[in-house]
Motif scaffolding. Sequence first.
Motif, short mmCIF file in Angstrom:
data_model
loop_
_atom_site.label_atom_id
_atom_site.label_comp_id
_atom_site.label_asym_id
_atom_site.label_seq_id
_atom_site.Cartn_x
_atom_site.Cartn_y
_atom_site.Cartn_z
N TRP A 59 3.51 -14.62 7.19
CA TRP A 59 2.06 -14.52 7.05
C TRP A 59 1.58 -13.15 7.54
CZ3 TRP A 59 -1.53 -16.66 4.36
CH2 TRP A 59 -1.47 -18.00 3.98
N LYS A 60 2.18 -12.69 8.63
CA LYS A 60 1.73 -11.45 9.26
C LYS A 60 2.09 -10.21 8.45
CE LYS A 60 2.15 -13.41 13.91
NZ LYS A 60 2.94 -13.38 15.18
N VAL A 61 3.20 -10.27 7.72
CA VAL A 61 3.69 -9.05 7.06
C VAL A 61 3.56 -9.10 5.54
CG1 VAL A 61 5.31 -8.66 8.94
CG2 VAL A 61 6.10 -9.87 6.89
N ALA A 62 3.01 -10.18 4.97
CA ALA A 62 3.06 -10.40 3.52
C ALA A 62 2.52 -9.23 2.71
CB ALA A 62 2.30 -11.68 3.16
N GLU A 63 1.34 -8.74 3.03
CA GLU A 63 0.69 -7.72 2.22
C GLU A 63 1.45 -6.39 2.24
OE1 GLU A 63 -1.71 -7.99 0.08
OE2 GLU A 63 -1.90 -10.13 0.49
N LYS A 64 2.11 -6.09 3.33
CA LYS A 64 2.79 -4.80 3.47
C LYS A 64 4.30 -4.90 3.30
CE LYS A 64 -0.68 -3.17 6.79
NZ LYS A 64 -0.91 -2.67 8.17
N TYR A 65 4.79 -6.10 3.04
CA TYR A 65 6.23 -6.35 3.13
C TYR A 65 7.05 -5.45 2.19
CZ TYR A 65 10.67 -8.82 3.18
OH TYR A 65 12.01 -9.14 3.30
N THR A 66 6.69 -5.41 0.91
CA THR A 66 7.49 -4.64 -0.04
C THR A 66 7.41 -3.15 0.25
OG1 THR A 66 7.22 -6.30 -1.78
CG2 THR A 66 7.79 -4.08 -2.48
N ARG A 67 6.22 -2.64 0.52
CA ARG A 67 6.07 -1.20 0.80
C ARG A 67 6.86 -0.81 2.03
NH1 ARG A 67 2.92 1.90 4.04
NH2 ARG A 67 1.77 0.09 4.81
N VAL A 68 6.73 -1.60 3.10
CA VAL A 68 7.44 -1.28 4.34
C VAL A 68 8.96 -1.39 4.13
CG1 VAL A 68 7.84 -2.02 6.72
CG2 VAL A 68 5.51 -1.93 5.82
N SER A 69 9.40 -2.40 3.38
CA SER A 69 10.83 -2.55 3.11
C SER A 69 11.38 -1.36 2.34
CB SER A 69 11.09 -3.84 2.32
OG SER A 69 10.77 -4.98 3.08
N ASN A 70 10.61 -0.86 1.39
CA ASN A 70 11.05 0.30 0.62
C ASN A 70 11.20 1.53 1.50
OD1 ASN A 70 11.02 -1.32 -1.64
ND2 ASN A 70 9.11 -0.51 -2.45
N ILE A 71 10.25 1.71 2.42
CA ILE A 71 10.31 2.87 3.32
C ILE A 71 11.47 2.72 4.30
CG2 ILE A 71 9.10 4.10 5.16
CD1 ILE A 71 6.48 3.35 3.74
N MET A 72 11.60 1.55 4.90
CA MET A 72 12.65 1.33 5.90
C MET A 72 14.05 1.48 5.31
SD MET A 72 11.45 -1.81 8.29
CE MET A 72 10.14 -1.66 9.50
N SER A 73 14.20 1.14 4.05
CA SER A 73 15.52 1.22 3.41
C SER A 73 15.75 2.57 2.75
CB SER A 73 15.66 0.10 2.36
OG SER A 73 14.74 0.28 1.30
N PHE A 74 14.82 3.52 2.96
CA PHE A 74 14.91 4.84 2.34
C PHE A 74 15.04 4.73 0.82
CE2 PHE A 74 16.79 5.15 6.62
CZ PHE A 74 15.94 6.10 7.18
N GLY A 75 14.28 3.81 0.27
CA GLY A 75 14.30 3.60 -1.17
C GLY A 75 15.42 2.71 -1.66
N GLY A 76 16.22 2.19 -0.76
CA GLY A 76 17.34 1.34 -1.17
C GLY A 76 16.91 -0.02 -1.67
N ASN A 77 15.83 -0.55 -1.13
CA ASN A 77 15.40 -1.91 -1.45
C ASN A 77 15.20 -2.13 -2.96
OD1 ASN A 77 14.33 -4.62 -0.75
ND2 ASN A 77 12.39 -3.75 -1.41
N PRO A 78 14.43 -1.28 -3.65
CA PRO A 78 14.29 -1.50 -5.10
C PRO A 78 15.58 -1.25 -5.86
CG PRO A 78 13.18 0.52 -4.44
CD PRO A 78 13.56 -0.19 -3.18
N ARG A 79 16.42 -0.34 -5.35
CA ARG A 79 17.67 -0.03 -6.06
C ARG A 79 18.63 -1.20 -6.01
NH1 ARG A 79 17.14 5.07 -3.17
NH2 ARG A 79 16.28 6.65 -4.54
N TRP A 80 18.82 -1.79 -4.80
CA TRP A 80 19.82 -2.86 -4.76
C TRP A 80 19.32 -4.13 -5.45
CZ3 TRP A 80 19.50 -1.33 0.89
CH2 TRP A 80 18.50 -2.01 1.58
N LYS A 81 18.00 -4.29 -5.55
CA LYS A 81 17.51 -5.43 -6.31
C LYS A 81 17.71 -5.23 -7.80
CE LYS A 81 14.44 -7.18 -2.76
NZ LYS A 81 13.06 -7.35 -2.24
N SER A 82 17.58 -3.98 -8.25
CA SER A 82 17.88 -3.69 -9.66
C SER A 82 19.36 -3.89 -9.95
CB SER A 82 17.46 -2.26 -9.99
OG SER A 82 16.05 -2.11 -9.92
N ILE A 83 20.21 -3.45 -9.03
CA ILE A 83 21.65 -3.66 -9.19
C ILE A 83 21.96 -5.15 -9.27
CG2 ILE A 83 23.88 -3.46 -8.00
CD1 ILE A 83 22.85 -0.77 -6.87
N PHE A 84 21.31 -5.93 -8.42
CA PHE A 84 21.51 -7.38 -8.39
C PHE A 84 21.17 -8.02 -9.73
CE2 PHE A 84 19.46 -11.54 -7.09
CZ PHE A 84 20.64 -12.23 -6.88
N VAL A 85 20.02 -7.66 -10.29
CA VAL A 85 19.61 -8.24 -11.57
C VAL A 85 20.54 -7.77 -12.69
CG1 VAL A 85 17.77 -8.30 -13.31
CG2 VAL A 85 17.21 -8.56 -10.89
#
Length: 298
Positions: A59-85
């Motif tokens: 509940w506390k992190v929902a609105e910022k979750y994806t943006r923060v995850s992308n920054i924390m992973s140095f852009g890895g988060n969207p890449r590994w999800k694309s690899i997964f799909v």
Amino acid sequence: MVASPAAAAATRAITTTSKPTQKLLTASDLTSADAAVSDLYRDSVPIDSKADIMSDTYWKVAEKYTRVSNIMSFGGNPRWKSIFVNKMAPSPGDKLLDVAGGTCEIAKRYLAYQDKINGDRTSNVHVVDFNPGMLSAGKRRLSDTPWMKDGRVTFAQGDAENLANIPSNSVDIYSISAGMHNLAHPEKALDEAYRVLKPGGRFACLEYGFVESPVLRIATDWYWDRAVPFLGGILANDRASYARLVRSARSFPHQREFVKSIRKAGFYVHGQGYEPIYGGIMVAYFGIKPRTQPQSSK
């Protein structure tokens, strides 16, 4: 992304985005009486209290979750999800059940894959997440897409450990991305995945992994334990929630152990049963529900 609940057992459509007024447990509320454990889960938070705590955290992190995850992973988060799909390699017309999928990161990549690779406009995704805040954020993210307008993506609040409103043998692919580690009982979610998949259907799971390289493991351990909570405090103004998320992810079993549970649930697993991504920082798991069911099938 949250999948495990303590309250609602039935899947239901999202009708509100406001947080319910109820006292959710924190670590200070726990007692030794709560100390039931799952065979898989090794979290320091007792299993009986985990669902409420993780729901409160998201509940506390929902609105910022994806943006923060992308920054924390140095852009890895969207890449590994694309690899997964891409590794999922869906077929035209496949129906995907995306559990713990509130941010719609998998749903949008799945539908884009079907559109661009398969030229398919008939496949659809049903997104289930326990946390209404995460679902609302994902729904807004896709609100202006043709997928929403064409009815190819639907949403419901539900429990990964009890997908009460999902019929047995009804979906072609079951996916869960960075959600299994938030469950109190991952083995129950595996049983539900097996139940709802059609014979021949595919189980796909993306999770944080154990890095095998000693050098990389030292770096990732430091980053998890020190940097992620620190950055959570800066980027989301919530160090405590990100420390909680780290504890949940870091307590998930080694990939070799989790594969055993996938097999135990009844899935056929090829080879070692998992594929490391980015040196094992993330791990993709795949299984197939046999077309011919044994007499003692689930």
